[in-house]
Design an enzyme around this catalytic site. Sequence first.
Site, PDB file in Angstrom:
ATOM      1  N   ARG A  27       0.845  -1.190   0.000  1.00 17.42           N
ATOM      2  CA  ARG A  27       0.000   0.000   0.000  1.00 17.42           C
ATOM      3  C   ARG A  27       0.883   1.243   0.000  1.00 17.42           C
ATOM      4  O   ARG A  27       1.734   1.399   0.874  1.00 17.42           O
ATOM      5  CB  ARG A  27      -0.895  -0.001   1.251  1.00 17.42           C
ATOM      6  CG  ARG A  27      -1.663   1.290   1.425  1.00 17.42           C
ATOM      7  CD  ARG A  27      -2.614   1.285   2.636  1.00 17.42           C
ATOM      8  NE  ARG A  27      -3.245   2.584   2.719  1.00 17.42           N
ATOM      9  CZ  ARG A  27      -3.131   3.430   3.749  1.00 17.42           C
ATOM     10  NH1 ARG A  27      -2.445   3.104   4.835  1.00 17.42           N
ATOM     11  NH2 ARG A  27      -3.711   4.618   3.698  1.00 17.42           N
TER      12      ARG A  27
ATOM     13  N   HIS B 255      -2.581  11.152   1.110  1.00 21.32           N
ATOM     14  CA  HIS B 255      -2.051  10.914   2.455  1.00 21.32           C
ATOM     15  C   HIS B 255      -1.448  12.238   2.947  1.00 21.32           C
ATOM     16  O   HIS B 255      -0.238  12.378   3.074  1.00 21.32           O
ATOM     17  CB  HIS B 255      -1.029   9.779   2.432  1.00 21.32           C
ATOM     18  CG  HIS B 255      -0.750   9.158   3.768  1.00 21.32           C
ATOM     19  ND1 HIS B 255      -0.824   7.799   4.013  1.00 21.32           N
ATOM     20  CD2 HIS B 255      -0.394   9.721   4.963  1.00 21.32           C
ATOM     21  CE1 HIS B 255      -0.507   7.548   5.289  1.00 21.32           C
ATOM     22  NE2 HIS B 255      -0.234   8.708   5.885  1.00 21.32           N
TER      23      HIS B 255
ATOM     24  N   GLU C   3      -3.230  -0.089   8.164  1.00 15.65           N
ATOM     25  CA  GLU C   3      -2.028   0.319   8.918  1.00 15.65           C
ATOM     26  C   GLU C   3      -2.091  -0.214  10.331  1.00 15.65           C
ATOM     27  O   GLU C   3      -3.151  -0.185  10.971  1.00 15.65           O
ATOM     28  CB  GLU C   3      -1.917   1.850   9.044  1.00 15.65           C
ATOM     29  CG  GLU C   3      -1.287   2.531   7.874  1.00 15.65           C
ATOM     30  CD  GLU C   3      -1.173   4.045   8.090  1.00 15.65           C
ATOM     31  OE1 GLU C   3      -0.947   4.485   9.232  1.00 15.65           O
ATOM     32  OE2 GLU C   3      -1.326   4.769   7.103  1.00 15.65           O
TER      33      GLU C   3
ATOM     34  N   GLU D 294      -6.911   8.534   6.710  1.00 17.02           N
ATOM     35  CA  GLU D 294      -7.144   9.174   8.000  1.00 17.02           C
ATOM     36  C   GLU D 294      -7.578  10.628   7.890  1.00 17.02           C
ATOM     37  O   GLU D 294      -6.864  11.533   8.344  1.00 17.02           O
ATOM     38  CB  GLU D 294      -5.881   9.097   8.866  1.00 17.02           C
ATOM     39  CG  GLU D 294      -5.422   7.688   9.141  1.00 17.02           C
ATOM     40  CD  GLU D 294      -4.249   7.625  10.122  1.00 17.02           C
ATOM     41  OE1 GLU D 294      -3.574   8.657  10.307  1.00 17.02           O
ATOM     42  OE2 GLU D 294      -4.025   6.560  10.700  1.00 17.02           O
TER      43      GLU D 294
ATOM     44  N   TYR E  15      -3.508   1.533  16.037  1.00 21.74           N
ATOM     45  CA  TYR E  15      -2.213   1.239  16.650  1.00 21.74           C
ATOM     46  C   TYR E  15      -2.290   0.834  18.115  1.00 21.74           C
ATOM     47  O   TYR E  15      -1.495   0.042  18.574  1.00 21.74           O
ATOM     48  CB  TYR E  15      -1.300   2.477  16.531  1.00 21.74           C
ATOM     49  CG  TYR E  15      -0.839   2.748  15.118  1.00 21.74           C
ATOM     50  CD1 TYR E  15      -1.664   3.391  14.194  1.00 21.74           C
ATOM     51  CD2 TYR E  15       0.410   2.336  14.698  1.00 21.74           C
ATOM     52  CE1 TYR E  15      -1.242   3.621  12.888  1.00 21.74           C
ATOM     53  CE2 TYR E  15       0.852   2.561  13.388  1.00 21.74           C
ATOM     54  CZ  TYR E  15       0.020   3.202  12.492  1.00 21.74           C
ATOM     55  OH  TYR E  15       0.433   3.421  11.202  1.00 21.74           O
TER      56      TYR E  15
ATOM     57  N   ASN F  73      -7.061   1.909  10.113  1.00 24.38           N
ATOM     58  CA  ASN F  73      -5.726   2.128  10.670  1.00 24.38           C
ATOM     59  C   ASN F  73      -5.852   2.174  12.179  1.00 24.38           C
ATOM     60  O   ASN F  73      -6.670   2.951  12.701  1.00 24.38           O
ATOM     61  CB  ASN F  73      -5.147   3.479  10.232  1.00 24.38           C
ATOM     62  CG  ASN F  73      -4.728   3.508   8.774  1.00 24.38           C
ATOM     63  OD1 ASN F  73      -4.869   2.526   8.064  1.00 24.38           O
ATOM     64  ND2 ASN F  73      -4.199   4.638   8.348  1.00 24.38           N
TER      65      ASN F  73
HETATM   66  C1  GBH Z   1      -0.577   7.073  10.978  1.00 26.25           C
HETATM   67  O1  GBH Z   1      -1.222   8.032  11.713  1.00 26.25           O
HETATM   68  C2  GBH Z   1      -0.226   7.709   9.665  1.00 26.25           C
HETATM   69  O2  GBH Z   1      -1.158   7.345   8.668  1.00 26.25           O
HETATM   70  C3  GBH Z   1       1.176   7.440   9.204  1.00 26.25           C
HETATM   71  O3  GBH Z   1       1.500   8.284   8.167  1.00 26.25           O
HETATM   72  C4  GBH Z   1       2.108   7.575  10.391  1.00 26.25           C
HETATM   73  O4  GBH Z   1       3.439   7.499  10.012  1.00 26.25           O
HETATM   74  C5  GBH Z   1       1.761   6.495  11.368  1.00 26.25           C
HETATM   75  O5  GBH Z   1       0.439   6.580  11.768  1.00 26.25           O
HETATM   76  C6  GBH Z   1       2.619   6.499  12.625  1.00 26.25           C
HETATM   77  O6  GBH Z   1       2.413   7.652  13.382  1.00 26.25           O
HETATM   78  O7  GBH Z   1      -3.762  12.700  21.104  1.00 26.25           O
HETATM   79  O8  GBH Z   1      -1.822  11.728  22.099  1.00 26.25           O
HETATM   80  O9  GBH Z   1      -3.743  10.413  21.677  1.00 26.25           O
HETATM   81  C7  GBH Z   1      -1.546   7.720  13.047  1.00 26.25           C
HETATM   82  C8  GBH Z   1      -1.866   9.015  13.679  1.00 26.25           C
HETATM   83  C9  GBH Z   1      -1.152   9.556  15.834  1.00 26.25           C
HETATM   84  C10 GBH Z   1      -3.458   9.577  15.273  1.00 26.25           C
HETATM   85  C11 GBH Z   1      -1.508   9.622  17.275  1.00 26.25           C
HETATM   86  C12 GBH Z   1      -3.821   9.689  16.719  1.00 26.25           C
HETATM   87  C13 GBH Z   1      -3.137  10.274  18.872  1.00 26.25           C
HETATM   88  C14 GBH Z   1      -2.276  11.193  19.659  1.00 26.25           C
HETATM   89  N1  GBH Z   1      -2.208   8.929  15.077  1.00 26.25           N
HETATM   90  N2  GBH Z   1      -2.749  10.299  17.474  1.00 26.25           N
HETATM   91  S1  GBH Z   1      -2.945  11.522  21.257  1.00 26.25           S
END
Ligand code: GBH
Length: 486
Positions: A84, A130, A388, A177, A320, A318
């Site tokens: 992707r 993106h 992701e 996102e 994490y 996506n």
């Molecule tokens: C993804 O975004 C992106 O698509 C990618 O480009 C990026 O490299 C990857 O993640 C890694 O970061 O307010 O403290 O709870 C994820 C973006 C980042 C969104 C953290 C939510 C929460 C921060 N996320 N955020 S907090």
Amino acid sequence: MDYDRVKDLKGVLRNDFYWGYATAATQVEGGWNADGKGESIWDRFAHTPGKVKDASTPDDAVLSYYKYKEDVALLKSYGVTGYRFSLSWSRIIPLGGKDDPVNEAGIRYYSNLIDELLANKITPFVTLFHWDTPQALEDRYGGMLNKEKYTPDFVRYASVLFERFGDRVKHWITYNEPGVYTLAGYAAGVHAPARSSNRALNEEGDSSTEPFIVGHTELVSHAYAVKLYREKFQKEQKGIIGITLHGNYSEPWDENDPLDVEAAERAREFEIAWYADPVHKTGDYPASMRAQLGDRLPRFTAEESKLVLGSSDFYGMNSYTTFYIRHKDTPPELNDHSGNVDKLDTNSKGVSRGPESDTYWLRTAPWGFRKLLNWIWKRYGVPIYITENGTTAKGETEPSEAVLNDQFRIDFFNGYLEAIGRAVKEDGVDIRSYFAWTFTDNWEWAAGYTDRFGVTFIDFESEGKKRYPKKSAYVVKDLFQHMVKA
Ligand code: GBH
């Protein structure tokens, strides 16, 4: 790999399950002004002093604009069945607009990359956007703040892609996102285009209104691009198209406190259902958001609502990590975007949400990932494409043996891939793809080169950005070869 824990998951994933890695143009390509590429808002942002943590730029990034053949060979050695990546709008249409010229050199690059992937039996999953809006559109009319002007520009960009690549690309993702683009770029002001109410940080912006306006533009322009694909291309090209949404899981801080249970659901709605309900469920924003935000949340016209509902062939996911969510006893602040909650690392019993990575918001929490898969499946009932998921690990500063033997990341993937297998086998969730974030270490936006998410270590100081595979790449390969039906 941790074979014992996944032993019973042999062959639980469909035989046409796609797995591999995800990347984004700005984070990997480099060649930021090569061969006629126009400036994006991230080029502008990174070249503005004080915006990026290590004062770095994505000018060279991982040089994948130049090294795509080597990269596809490496992907191949990792055993992937899909890759992707995102297209840089300003590489393809340097000035971005519907009447602006197409840059053939940009088209050629992506066309070559697609051919190289297909020649290696790797299926391309292509993201149109993106986060890297052409700077010219930002300057011309304020980018996504101007829905009327922006939408035809985005739709024309999409039409160029369907025309030029649609014979070979069968999996399209309009936006990556949309909620992160709006919240980081227009509420917190820490991402491009760097707008917010915080005058210590940003010269312009209004965190209480602009994120919702921009989010609305994303949904509506997404829907028009999908309408175009369905009416003019899908029948002949036979691809699928959708949108990818971010969303971590929200677990109640005290599961016995109804207010926390309600707050956690509200947090999921503000974070996820903001985009997912209009697209997959109701054609409108969640009631909890309307109740808190009132007229600051735009309203869909009847036509928009009809167009947006059902505008994604799948749920692009996506995710994490997981947070504990506690309700607040005070009324919501004007610039609250989360549903008036506290996001915490430990619950009422003192249990941590998971081991710490090298990224402040990210902790390993596969237990929440499985709950989120279930929540999405129950609420929306469309096939889920995980687009992701991944982690950083502390101490990854050089390609030493210990760093390349990345046990922390291996533990992360063992946990999350097991969660996927169990969600499919035991909970009946329909999951069709998994793209780990990410293929190589890269330029992590405002964190610069400090956050390493790759299964490949990059020596950023070296000539040609030398690549060193980490062990996790091979663990992921083993896990999928075990779990995907032969
Ligand atoms: C993804 O975004 C992106 O698509 C990618 O480009 C990026 O490299 C990857 O993640 C890694 O970061 O307010 O403290 O709870 C994820 C973006 C980042 C969104 C953290 C939510 C929460 C921060 N996320 N955020 S907090």
